[in-house]
Design an enzyme around this catalytic site. Structure first.
Site, PDB file in Angstrom:
ATOM      1  N   SER A  91       0.829  -1.195   0.000  1.00 29.75           N
ATOM      2  CA  SER A  91       0.000   0.000   0.000  1.00 29.75           C
ATOM      3  C   SER A  91       0.873   1.258   0.000  1.00 29.75           C
ATOM      4  O   SER A  91       1.718   1.431  -0.867  1.00 29.75           O
ATOM      5  CB  SER A  91      -0.967  -0.032   1.185  1.00 29.75           C
ATOM      6  OG  SER A  91      -1.993   0.911   1.032  1.00 29.75           O
ATOM      7  N   ASP A 111      -5.793  -3.611  -2.410  1.00 34.68           N
ATOM      8  CA  ASP A 111      -4.736  -3.271  -1.455  1.00 34.68           C
ATOM      9  C   ASP A 111      -4.162  -4.520  -0.790  1.00 34.68           C
ATOM     10  O   ASP A 111      -4.881  -5.352  -0.228  1.00 34.68           O
ATOM     11  CB  ASP A 111      -5.325  -2.350  -0.384  1.00 34.68           C
ATOM     12  CG  ASP A 111      -4.260  -1.670   0.441  1.00 34.68           C
ATOM     13  OD1 ASP A 111      -3.406  -2.380   0.995  1.00 34.68           O
ATOM     14  OD2 ASP A 111      -4.278  -0.428   0.534  1.00 34.68           O
TER      15      ASP A 111
END
Length: 608
Positions: free
Chosen positions: A363, A474
């Site tokens: 991320s 993510d």
């Protein structure tokens, strides 16, 4: 058995092994007299799982591989190099062998049979005490490796450098650079056909199996290895008897080429790549910044690759660390704007002289890691990550996500670009999660911006990324701080992990009932006379929810032996999508990391 002239040399060898160091000199001399020399050719089995045990083996030179049979098939546990001990359980029990051991390369061993050990143990309690410690350590290590899926073991001693492609020139260049670099850390010797012929006479290097003098040649090479920390074997350009002997001696094979050259397979590397037991790595020389790496990796199943840029001494130092298992990997965790703290951590590492040989993340950690892998300095990293970053969420009709993701795409194109990951001067990977297969996806090839975009696609906030038949979101949903992935990249090296996602979020919301109308929340916010009544926003709920399952897994992953230094900078109190607090977070990360490094000893470990 060892002869009288060999006993002092064997006793000195035993004194450098912790298991035998506790014995007095007389006991070690007596033990040396009981050791039987055993030669095992590359590929031969020392013993198999289930065999009856005959004694303990001590590696004098060479490399052994330990594996076990499981329901999923054969699993490699680790490699053993010089001064390693294997088969010790047979000295104390009549149980069959618990693993299979075979020679990865030509190896000289010493066998201590069970009756000889038992006779010595009766007169030396220290020997039995050492055996108990060895058994306990070995059983714990075996369980850990089975759980973790295996790991590299002994560091390489014999490094073979051979030409990749058709041009032998780059291989000679790498031999010179690597010999000089490794010479700063220990005793190193280059051995090519020319050196052998100076020492043993004309054509001595080309003695094949069965030729007169072959035994003397191999014996001389093993003596050279025992006298040095590293031996760099320089293979011939052609597939000669000397080149084949080099490969049989190799702990690791480094294939060297000029990146601008012809990537067609060369004769020696073709043989090396076709040998399953050999670990082959690629070193590419560049006149400028790395490029064209994909054409060299296609069709070459190498375990790793390295970039050497002209005039960059740090590149050869990185190669030396990585190839000897002493590299350093930096893992940057997810955490939204808390990832600003990663910038301060990286600056502290640079100031302390701790190298970052591989960088990976998830991320926001993937984005900061990409800036680091690009080779940007601290000022450029901070500018790229903070300048005009503003609000990343641009609202849209929430049928797929609350944001279209266009601003993120534009920022990545501007700040990261489309450089292929394999052309980065420093190794990089990032993690995303496949909604299709419920698996984590490791991105270490292909366009950098596309990989980072997939890694930071917060579910519900940004649209997922469609790639190769997968829907990617993510990576924090499955692996918030991918220290396990990094351990596979650096092997025996050092892993530093930075976790900026707190396990406990401070509660800053007012109590509310089970029903909560969005229209009523909006009305209270628009009414200047209404009392403040903070409630959790959709951004907080969508970004915090995926991390809940990760907290439990992260504790296990980061508190084990996969990480040498775990950093948790003080980043509490910042919203998951609040990008206004960059400066204080960067400084908090820097101050925290600098203090941790000052007490960790890592800076001294990498000081040369």
């Amino acid at each position: 058995m060892a002869g009288p002239r060999e006993l002092p040399e064997l006793e000195a060898f035993l004194s450098g092994i912790p298991f035998f160091a506790a014995l007095d000199e007389a006991s070690r001399l007596e033990l040396a007299g009981q050791l039987e020399p055993v030669h095992v050719a590359a590929g031969e089995v020392v013993f198999r799982q289930g065999d009856a045990g005959d004694g303990l083996y001590l590696v004098v030179s060479g490399r052994l591989r330990v594996s076990v049979a499981t329901e999923a098939g054969e699993r490699m546990l680790h490699d053993l190099g010089r001064a390693a001990i294997v088969g010790e359980i047979a000295l104390l029990t009549d149980r069959p062998r618990t693993a299979t051991v075979h020679a990865v390369r030509d190896s000289d061993l010493l066998l201590l049979r069970a009756p000889a050990f038992q006779a010595l143990a009766e007169r030396s309690p220290a020997l039995m005490s050492g055996m108990m410690r060895l058994l306990a350590d070995r059983l714990l290590t075996r369980d850990r490796l089975l759980t973790a899926g295996g790991a590299q073991g002994a560091p390489p001693v014999a490094i073979v450098v051979a030409a990749a492609g058709q041009d032998p020139g780059p291989a000679a260049t790498v031999v010179g650079l690597l010999t000089e670099q490794l010479g700063r850390a220990g005793r190193v010797r280059r051995v090519g056909a020319d050196v052998v012929e100076r020492e043993l006479g004309p054509d001595a290097a080309q003695r094949g199996p069965g030729d007169p003098g072959r035994g003397a040649l191999v014996g001389w090479l093993h003596a050279v290895e025992r006298a040095h920390d590293y031996v760099i074997y320089q293979a011939d350009a052609a597939d000669t008897a000397w080149s084949r002997l080099c490969l049989s001696q190799a702990d690791v094979v480094l294939l060297a080429a000029a990146a601008a050259g012809d990537p067609a397979l060369g004769p020696v590397e073709a043989r090396a790549l076709a040998t399953p037991s050999l670990r082959c790595e690629l070193a590419l020389l560049h006149a400028g910044e790395p490029s064209g790496t994909a054409s060299w990796l296609n069709g070459r199943p190498v375990a790793d690759y390295h970039h050497l840029r002209a005039g960059r001494s740090g590149d050869i130092a990185r190669l030396a660390r990585m190839i000897t298992g002493t590299g350093c990997g930096l893992v940057l965790g997810a955490g939204g704007p808390r990832g600003f703290a990663h910038l301060g951590v990286i600056r502290a590492l640079e100031e302390a002289g701790v190298p970052v040989d591989v960088v990976g993340g998830t991320s926001m950690g993937a984005l900061v890691g990409a800036l680091c892998a690009l080779g940007l300095d601290d000022a450029a990293r901070v500018r790229a990550f903070t300048h005009e970053i503003g609000r990343l969420v641009t609202l849209t009709l929430p049928l797929v996500s609350v944001s279209s993701g266009r601003r993120v795409d534009r920022l990545l194109a501007e700040r990261v670009g489309t450089v292929p990951i394999e052309d980065l001067p420093r190794h990089f990977f990032c993690v995303s999660a496949s909604l299709t297969r419920a698996e984590e996806v490791i991105h270490d090839r292909g366009p950098l911006s596309a990989a980072v975009r997939a890694s930071l696609s917060l579910p519900g906030i940004f649209p997922p990324v469609f790639a190769d038949g997968d829907l990617l979101v993510d990576g924090a949903t499955l692996n918030n701080v991918p220290a396990d992935v990094m351990r596979g990249r650096v092997g025996r090296g050092c892993v530093i992990a930075v976790d900026v996602s707190p396990e406990v979020e401070p509660l800053t919301f007012a109590p509310f009932g089970p029903g909560l109308s969005g229209w009523r929340v909006l009305g209270r916010r628009l009414n200047p006379f209404a009392a403040a009544h903070p409630v959790p926003g959709i951004g907080y709920i969508l970004t915090r929810s995926p991390s809940l399952n990760q907290v439990r897994h992260r504790r296990a992953a980061l508190d084990g032996d996969r990480v040498e230094l775990l950093l948790r900078p003080p980043v509490e109190g910042l919203g998951a999508l609040d990008f206004k607090g960059a400066g204080p977070l960067i400084e908090a990360g820097h101050r925290y990391a600098a203090e941790a490094l000052a007490t960790s000893g890592l800076a001294q470990r990498f000081a040369t």
